[in-house]
Design an enzyme around this catalytic site. Structure first.
Site, PDB file in Angstrom:
ATOM      1  N   HIS A  63       0.856  -1.180   0.000  1.00  0.00           N
ATOM      2  CA  HIS A  63       0.000   0.000   0.000  1.00  0.00           C
ATOM      3  C   HIS A  63       0.899   1.238   0.000  1.00  0.00           C
ATOM      4  O   HIS A  63       1.662   1.458   0.930  1.00  0.00           O
ATOM      5  CB  HIS A  63      -0.876  -0.037   1.261  1.00  0.00           C
ATOM      6  CG  HIS A  63      -1.913   1.040   1.329  1.00  0.00           C
ATOM      7  ND1 HIS A  63      -3.231   0.809   1.017  1.00  0.00           N
ATOM      8  CD2 HIS A  63      -1.826   2.336   1.672  1.00  0.00           C
ATOM      9  CE1 HIS A  63      -3.917   1.924   1.189  1.00  0.00           C
ATOM     10  NE2 HIS A  63      -3.088   2.862   1.581  1.00  0.00           N
ATOM     11  N   HIS A 117      -2.046   2.378  11.523  1.00  0.00           N
ATOM     12  CA  HIS A 117      -0.791   3.110  11.628  1.00  0.00           C
ATOM     13  C   HIS A 117      -0.843   4.196  12.695  1.00  0.00           C
ATOM     14  O   HIS A 117      -1.904   4.627  13.134  1.00  0.00           O
ATOM     15  CB  HIS A 117      -0.400   3.728  10.279  1.00  0.00           C
ATOM     16  CG  HIS A 117      -1.381   4.737   9.741  1.00  0.00           C
ATOM     17  ND1 HIS A 117      -2.617   4.396   9.244  1.00  0.00           N
ATOM     18  CD2 HIS A 117      -1.296   6.082   9.593  1.00  0.00           C
ATOM     19  CE1 HIS A 117      -3.249   5.459   8.819  1.00  0.00           C
ATOM     20  NE2 HIS A 117      -2.474   6.513   9.026  1.00  0.00           N
ATOM     21  N   GLU A 139      -3.691  14.191  11.195  1.00  0.00           N
ATOM     22  CA  GLU A 139      -4.498  13.911  10.009  1.00  0.00           C
ATOM     23  C   GLU A 139      -5.954  14.315  10.247  1.00  0.00           C
ATOM     24  O   GLU A 139      -6.648  13.708  11.068  1.00  0.00           O
ATOM     25  CB  GLU A 139      -4.428  12.420   9.656  1.00  0.00           C
ATOM     26  CG  GLU A 139      -3.023  11.923   9.358  1.00  0.00           C
ATOM     27  CD  GLU A 139      -2.987  10.440   9.033  1.00  0.00           C
ATOM     28  OE1 GLU A 139      -4.069   9.825   8.956  1.00  0.00           O
ATOM     29  OE2 GLU A 139      -1.885   9.902   8.877  1.00  0.00           O
ATOM     30  N   HIS A 190      -7.213  12.487  13.611  1.00  0.00           N
ATOM     31  CA  HIS A 190      -6.337  11.507  14.246  1.00  0.00           C
ATOM     32  C   HIS A 190      -5.029  12.219  14.546  1.00  0.00           C
ATOM     33  O   HIS A 190      -4.266  12.553  13.645  1.00  0.00           O
ATOM     34  CB  HIS A 190      -6.132  10.291  13.347  1.00  0.00           C
ATOM     35  CG  HIS A 190      -7.419   9.585  13.038  1.00  0.00           C
ATOM     36  ND1 HIS A 190      -7.808   9.234  11.767  1.00  0.00           N
ATOM     37  CD2 HIS A 190      -8.431   9.189  13.859  1.00  0.00           C
ATOM     38  CE1 HIS A 190      -8.978   8.637  11.807  1.00  0.00           C
ATOM     39  NE2 HIS A 190      -9.382   8.596  13.074  1.00  0.00           N
ATOM     40  N   HIS A 214      -4.829   4.597  14.376  1.00  0.00           N
ATOM     41  CA  HIS A 214      -6.090   4.585  13.639  1.00  0.00           C
ATOM     42  C   HIS A 214      -5.945   3.677  12.427  1.00  0.00           C
ATOM     43  O   HIS A 214      -4.864   3.185  12.119  1.00  0.00           O
ATOM     44  CB  HIS A 214      -6.516   5.998  13.223  1.00  0.00           C
ATOM     45  CG  HIS A 214      -5.468   6.764  12.475  1.00  0.00           C
ATOM     46  ND1 HIS A 214      -4.337   7.269  13.075  1.00  0.00           N
ATOM     47  CD2 HIS A 214      -5.379   7.113  11.174  1.00  0.00           C
ATOM     48  CE1 HIS A 214      -3.594   7.899  12.184  1.00  0.00           C
ATOM     49  NE2 HIS A 214      -4.203   7.814  11.014  1.00  0.00           N
TER      50      HIS A 214
END
Length: 432
Positions: free
Chosen positions: A285, A328, A334, A358, A364
């Site tokens: 990813h 992560h 964020e 977050h 999260h």
């Protein structure tokens, strides 16, 4: 729509004049002894005079009256929940808000600050706001002395009049009004969106590095308005944000009286559908930085005061990979919002007009249902996020939430943490 005409390119040196006054741009000088049509020359600087050429931002405006012609500024009482009003109340919890209410009134009265960090007096930091409104601004304009504002419409289009010309921006587009530029917002009905404000520096395109010459947001897709003016004498109010507070001054004419302008410091808009997505075609990813549209860099290389990141429709083809965003923790804050559709990591749990925060090093990731589904799905090439557009305001600063964001708006979801509660232990232990 014929009144909306644009110049193409990001950060270009533009020259524009209203077609009603041909020759209004001085031919060879920025500030001739007498300007054409009896206009006043005025420079708007977005950087220090001595900045290197590649970062020097300024435009020359040729206007009917100079912007200095106004009365004194006084404190403005119409923005009680807007400004540098985040509390000294650390809260590392995962936070999520339901869709924010629509506020009766115009764009300025509907500004609400959710969170922020830093100090505009020191020219370092950012703030994140929500706007909502039901009517257009009348005989009033706003400018931000503290920094740039990146505006993300979510519900309803904005008909923005600026000193440089007119911009029409609808959901799935963004516009940036840079520091000091005066603008007024017209709407038709219920309107809502998000704002990222940066106190230091300006937004720029991210470097492409090994991606090469092409990818992400292309410079030619950014549009700057063509000059447009109104010669209007009336009782007009100029509202300013200065050091986190708002002030208002009266004047006897419209500030949108710029007949011509030239320079590289101007407002602009961008259609998010034009973003060229870069993604993995093998496994794993890719970090969300690969979806950065605009960035405002700090003095530390590679570290942003703020990034504007989107999650657009794209193909997902990774092999042997958990495809949604992974669990992560990181050293960035964020703030996420959703313009339309469903967010891939929390389908049905994150709706258009919502937001989440977050904070730095707060864990999260996908909710329980998303994890189970993605862990057991058949991996084949598939389209994801069709009909959707989520975005993220990401920052290296540790954000604090305002009292409005924590208490007054009453949209904070106090049970948000429960979306991970049913995650179960799948550990099988060592083989015997």
């Amino acid at each position: 729509m014929s009144q909306y005409k644009y110049l193409s390119g990001f950060g270009n040196e533009f020259a524009s004049e209203d077609s009603r006054c041909p020759g209004s741009l001085p031919a060879n000088q920025n500030s001739p002894q007498k300007c054409p049509y009896g206009l006043y020359a005025e420079q708007l600087s977005g950087s220090a005079f001595t900045c290197p050429r590649e970062t020097n931002k300024r435009s020359w405006l040729y206007r009917i009256l100079p912007s200095v012609k106004h009365r004194d500024f006084e404190k403005f009482s119409g923005t009680s929940h807007f400004g540098n009003i985040w509390e000294d109340n650390p809260l590392p919890n995962q936070l999520r808000w339901s869709p924010f209410d629509i506020v009766e009134g115009d764009f300025i009265s509907g500004l609400r600050t959710v969170c922020g960090a830093g100090d505009p007096k020191a020219r370092n930091g950012l703030a994140i706001h929500i706007y909502s409104c039901t009517k257009s601004m009348e005989n009033s304009a706003f400018y931000n002395a503290d920094g740039d504002m990146l505006i993300v419409p979510q519900l309803g289009a904005l008909d923005v009049t600026t000193e440089f010309g007119k911009i029409y921006v609808k959901p799935n587009e963004i516009c940036v009004i840079q520091q000091g530029m005066r603008f007024s917002v017209g709407v038709e009905g219920d309107t809502r969106g998000y704002i990222l404000e940066v106190f230091g520096g300006h937004f720029q395109l991210p470097n492409l590095g090994p991606i090469g010459a092409n990818g992400l947001a292309n410079p030619r897709d950014f549009l700057t308005p063509v000059a447009w003016y109104e010669d209007k004498e009336c009782d007009f109010t100029i509202i300013a944000k200065y050091q986190g507070a708002t002030f208002a001054a009266k004047q006897d004419h419209s500030p949108f009286d710029v007949v011509a302008w030239h320079g590289n410091y101007a407002p602009y808009k961008y259609d998010l559908d034009k973003f060229m997505v870069i993604n993995s075609v093998s496994f794993d990813h890719v970090d969300p930085s690969i979806f950065t549209v605009l960035t405002c860099q700090s003095n530390t290389p590679g570290v942003a005061i703020a990034d504007f990141v989107i999650f657009p429709p794209r193909w997902s083809v990774q092999e042997h990979t958990f495809r949604p965003p992974y669990y992560h923790r990181n050293c960035m804050s964020e703030f996420m919002g959703l313009i339309k559709g469903n967010y891939e990591a929390k389908v049905g749990g994150f709706m258009p007009g919502q937001a989440s925060l977050h904070s730095m090093m707060t864990p999260h990731g996908p909710d329980s249902n998303c994890f189970e589904g993605a862990s057991n799905m058949e991996l084949k090439a598939e389209r994801i996020a069709d009909g959707s557009m989520a975005f993220m305001f990401e920052s290296s600063l540790s954000l604090a939430v305002s009292k409005w964001g924590q208490e007054i708006c009453q949209k904070l979801q106090h049970d948000y943490i429960n979306c991970w509660a049913s995650l179960k232990k799948n550990f099988t232990g060592p083989a015997e």
